[in-house]
Design a protein around this motif. Structure first.
Motif, PDB file in Angstrom:
ATOM      1  N   MET A  90       0.834  -1.176   0.000  1.00  0.00           N
ATOM      2  CA  MET A  90       0.000   0.000   0.000  1.00  0.00           C
ATOM      3  C   MET A  90       0.887   1.250   0.000  1.00  0.00           C
ATOM      4  SD  MET A  90      -2.575   0.981   3.007  1.00  0.00           S
ATOM      5  CE  MET A  90      -3.965   1.979   2.771  1.00  0.00           C
ATOM      6  N   LYS A  91       0.644   2.147  -0.919  1.00  0.00           N
ATOM      7  CA  LYS A  91       1.427   3.372  -0.992  1.00  0.00           C
ATOM      8  C   LYS A  91       1.038   4.314   0.134  1.00  0.00           C
ATOM      9  CE  LYS A  91       2.394   3.671  -5.878  1.00  0.00           C
ATOM     10  NZ  LYS A  91       2.256   4.463  -7.080  1.00  0.00           N
ATOM     11  N   GLN A  92       2.035   4.993   0.656  1.00  0.00           N
ATOM     12  CA  GLN A  92       1.795   6.007   1.665  1.00  0.00           C
ATOM     13  C   GLN A  92       2.142   7.349   1.061  1.00  0.00           C
ATOM     14  OE1 GLN A  92       2.976   5.366   5.551  1.00  0.00           O
ATOM     15  NE2 GLN A  92       2.631   3.189   5.526  1.00  0.00           N
ATOM     16  N   ARG A  93       1.283   8.323   1.265  1.00  0.00           N
ATOM     17  CA  ARG A  93       1.546   9.662   0.741  1.00  0.00           C
ATOM     18  C   ARG A  93       2.190  10.510   1.810  1.00  0.00           C
ATOM     19  NH1 ARG A  93      -0.034  11.095  -4.054  1.00  0.00           N
ATOM     20  NH2 ARG A  93      -0.289  13.275  -3.571  1.00  0.00           N
ATOM     21  N   GLY A  94       3.187  11.248   1.407  1.00  0.00           N
ATOM     22  CA  GLY A  94       3.871  12.144   2.325  1.00  0.00           C
ATOM     23  C   GLY A  94       3.441  13.573   2.084  1.00  0.00           C
ATOM     24  N   SER A 145       4.974   8.713  -2.831  1.00  0.00           N
ATOM     25  CA  SER A 145       4.990   7.611  -1.892  1.00  0.00           C
ATOM     26  C   SER A 145       6.104   7.858  -0.890  1.00  0.00           C
ATOM     27  CB  SER A 145       5.228   6.308  -2.658  1.00  0.00           C
ATOM     28  OG  SER A 145       5.048   5.197  -1.835  1.00  0.00           O
ATOM     29  N   ASP A 146       5.844   7.611   0.395  1.00  0.00           N
ATOM     30  CA  ASP A 146       6.800   7.985   1.433  1.00  0.00           C
ATOM     31  C   ASP A 146       6.964   6.843   2.430  1.00  0.00           C
ATOM     32  OD1 ASP A 146       6.909  10.778   3.812  1.00  0.00           O
ATOM     33  OD2 ASP A 146       8.324   9.198   3.393  1.00  0.00           O
ATOM     34  N   TYR A 147       8.147   6.262   2.467  1.00  0.00           N
ATOM     35  CA  TYR A 147       8.460   5.209   3.431  1.00  0.00           C
ATOM     36  C   TYR A 147       9.675   5.571   4.271  1.00  0.00           C
ATOM     37  CZ  TYR A 147       5.073   2.361   1.000  1.00  0.00           C
ATOM     38  OH  TYR A 147       3.921   1.884   0.458  1.00  0.00           O
ATOM     39  N   MET A 148      10.000   6.848   4.334  1.00  0.00           N
ATOM     40  CA  MET A 148      11.154   7.286   5.100  1.00  0.00           C
ATOM     41  C   MET A 148      10.825   7.268   6.590  1.00  0.00           C
ATOM     42  SD  MET A 148      13.579  10.497   4.290  1.00  0.00           S
ATOM     43  CE  MET A 148      14.097   9.718   2.771  1.00  0.00           C
ATOM     44  N   VAL A 149      11.753   6.769   7.379  1.00  0.00           N
ATOM     45  CA  VAL A 149      11.596   6.719   8.831  1.00  0.00           C
ATOM     46  C   VAL A 149      12.709   7.546   9.445  1.00  0.00           C
ATOM     47  CG1 VAL A 149      11.595   5.221  10.868  1.00  0.00           C
ATOM     48  CG2 VAL A 149      10.579   4.423   8.729  1.00  0.00           C
ATOM     49  N   LEU A 150      12.342   8.412  10.376  1.00  0.00           N
ATOM     50  CA  LEU A 150      13.347   9.227  11.044  1.00  0.00           C
ATOM     51  C   LEU A 150      14.008   8.431  12.154  1.00  0.00           C
ATOM     52  CD1 LEU A 150      11.369  12.565  11.326  1.00  0.00           C
ATOM     53  CD2 LEU A 150      13.075  11.914   9.622  1.00  0.00           C
ATOM     54  N   PRO A 151      15.323   8.581  12.331  1.00  0.00           N
ATOM     55  CA  PRO A 151      16.002   7.873  13.419  1.00  0.00           C
ATOM     56  C   PRO A 151      15.580   8.448  14.762  1.00  0.00           C
ATOM     57  CG  PRO A 151      17.508   9.360  12.322  1.00  0.00           C
ATOM     58  CD  PRO A 151      16.223   9.394  11.541  1.00  0.00           C
ATOM     59  N   PRO A 152      15.694   7.666  15.834  1.00  0.00           N
ATOM     60  CA  PRO A 152      15.316   8.185  17.152  1.00  0.00           C
ATOM     61  C   PRO A 152      16.246   9.308  17.584  1.00  0.00           C
ATOM     62  CG  PRO A 152      16.307   6.003  17.338  1.00  0.00           C
ATOM     63  CD  PRO A 152      16.183   6.300  15.874  1.00  0.00           C
ATOM     64  N   LYS A 153      15.679  10.279  18.292  1.00  0.00           N
ATOM     65  CA  LYS A 153      16.465  11.392  18.830  1.00  0.00           C
ATOM     66  C   LYS A 153      16.360  11.370  20.342  1.00  0.00           C
ATOM     67  CE  LYS A 153      16.435  14.866  15.254  1.00  0.00           C
ATOM     68  NZ  LYS A 153      16.086  16.238  14.928  1.00  0.00           N
ATOM     69  N   GLY A 193      16.790   9.300  22.661  1.00  0.00           N
ATOM     70  CA  GLY A 193      16.133   8.196  23.342  1.00  0.00           C
ATOM     71  C   GLY A 193      14.644   8.095  23.108  1.00  0.00           C
ATOM     72  N   THR A 194      14.071   8.954  22.253  1.00  0.00           N
ATOM     73  CA  THR A 194      12.640   8.857  21.983  1.00  0.00           C
ATOM     74  C   THR A 194      12.403   7.804  20.919  1.00  0.00           C
ATOM     75  OG1 THR A 194      12.729  10.578  20.304  1.00  0.00           O
ATOM     76  CG2 THR A 194      12.245  11.286  22.562  1.00  0.00           C
ATOM     77  N   SER A 195      11.177   7.380  20.764  1.00  0.00           N
ATOM     78  CA  SER A 195      10.866   6.336  19.799  1.00  0.00           C
ATOM     79  C   SER A 195      10.937   6.873  18.380  1.00  0.00           C
ATOM     80  CB  SER A 195       9.467   5.780  20.073  1.00  0.00           C
ATOM     81  OG  SER A 195       8.513   6.807  19.915  1.00  0.00           O
ATOM     82  N   GLN A 196      11.079   5.939  17.430  1.00  0.00           N
ATOM     83  CA  GLN A 196      11.150   6.306  16.029  1.00  0.00           C
ATOM     84  C   GLN A 196       9.808   6.838  15.571  1.00  0.00           C
ATOM     85  OE1 GLN A 196      12.474   2.791  13.923  1.00  0.00           O
ATOM     86  NE2 GLN A 196      14.301   3.884  13.331  1.00  0.00           N
ATOM     87  N   GLU A 197       9.878   7.807  14.637  1.00  0.00           N
ATOM     88  CA  GLU A 197       8.671   8.282  14.005  1.00  0.00           C
ATOM     89  C   GLU A 197       8.411   7.400  12.793  1.00  0.00           C
ATOM     90  OE1 GLU A 197       8.476  12.489  13.308  1.00  0.00           O
ATOM     91  OE2 GLU A 197       9.930  12.835  14.894  1.00  0.00           O
ATOM     92  N   THR A 198       7.152   7.168  12.501  1.00  0.00           N
ATOM     93  CA  THR A 198       6.796   6.327  11.354  1.00  0.00           C
ATOM     94  C   THR A 198       6.555   7.204  10.144  1.00  0.00           C
ATOM     95  OG1 THR A 198       4.495   6.394  12.014  1.00  0.00           O
ATOM     96  CG2 THR A 198       5.785   4.511  12.785  1.00  0.00           C
ATOM     97  N   PRO A 199       6.582   6.605   8.960  1.00  0.00           N
ATOM     98  CA  PRO A 199       6.318   7.392   7.750  1.00  0.00           C
ATOM     99  C   PRO A 199       4.931   8.024   7.821  1.00  0.00           C
ATOM    100  CG  PRO A 199       7.132   5.209   7.187  1.00  0.00           C
ATOM    101  CD  PRO A 199       6.861   5.219   8.663  1.00  0.00           C
ATOM    102  N   SER A 200       4.799   9.176   7.156  1.00  0.00           N
ATOM    103  CA  SER A 200       3.511   9.848   7.148  1.00  0.00           C
ATOM    104  C   SER A 200       2.523   9.042   6.331  1.00  0.00           C
ATOM    105  CB  SER A 200       3.663  11.263   6.602  1.00  0.00           C
ATOM    106  OG  SER A 200       4.263  11.201   5.325  1.00  0.00           O
ATOM    107  N   LYS A 201       1.279   9.156   6.679  1.00  0.00           N
ATOM    108  CA  LYS A 201       0.219   8.366   6.007  1.00  0.00           C
ATOM    109  C   LYS A 201      -0.594   9.249   5.114  1.00  0.00           C
ATOM    110  CE  LYS A 201       0.182   5.122   9.639  1.00  0.00           C
ATOM    111  NZ  LYS A 201       0.539   3.848   9.541  1.00  0.00           N
TER     112      LYS A 201
END
Length: 118
Positions: A1-5, A100-108, A110-118
Motif C-alpha cells: 500500500m502506498k503512503q503519501r507524504g 509515496s513515502d516510506y522514510m523513517v526518522l532515526p530516534p532522537k 532516546g525517543t521512539s522512532q517516528e513512522t512514515p507519514s500516512k
C-alpha cells in the motif's frame, strides 16, 4: 500500500568552495533548525554526493507555506551569508511532489522512532 507524504518538497544543489564545507554545514544547520522551529518547515536533510555536489531536500506543508516563510526576512542573516560565501556554484531548485513515502526518522535523544507519514 502506498503512503503519501507531504505534498511539497524542494531539492537544492550546490558545489562548495574547497575548505568551506564545515562553514556551510554549520550555517545550513542553523537556518534549517530555525525554519523548522519558526517558519513551518517539515524538515530537511543535507547530503554530499559522490559527484562532489551537495544536496538538500526540504519538505513543506505546501508551496504557499514555503512562499510565506521566505517572504519574511531571513531567519538567520549571518548564517545565510555564510552559506552563500561557501557556495561556488548552485543549480536551479527542483520542486518535487511526494507520491509515496516510506522514510523513517532515526530516534532522537532516546525517543521512539517516528513512522512514515500516512
Amino acid at each position: 500500500m502506498k503512503q503519501r507524504g507531504p505534498g511539497f518538497a524542494v531539492l537544492y544543489r550546490w558545489r562548495l568552495h574547497e575548505g568551506k564545507e564545515q562553514q556551510f554545514i554549520q550555517a545550513w544547520s542553523r537556518v534549517s533548525e530555525r525554519l523548522l522551529a519558526e517558519r513551518g518547515s517539515l524538515g530537511s536533510r543535507l547530503h554530499r554526493g559522490a559527484d562532489g555536489w551537495w544536496y538538500s531536500y526540504a519538505q513543506w506543508p505546501s508551496a504557499e507555506a514555503r512562499e510565506q516563510a521566505f517572504a519574511q526576512a531571513s531567519v538567520d542573516p549571518g548564517a545565510t551569508r555564510q552559506m552563500r560565501e561557501a557556495v561556488a556554484e548552485s543549480l536551479p531548485e527542483l520542486v518535487l511532489e511526494a507520491i509515496s513515502d516510506y522514510m523513517v526518522l532515526p530516534p532522537k535523544n532516546g525517543t521512539s522512532q517516528e513512522t512514515p507519514s500516512k
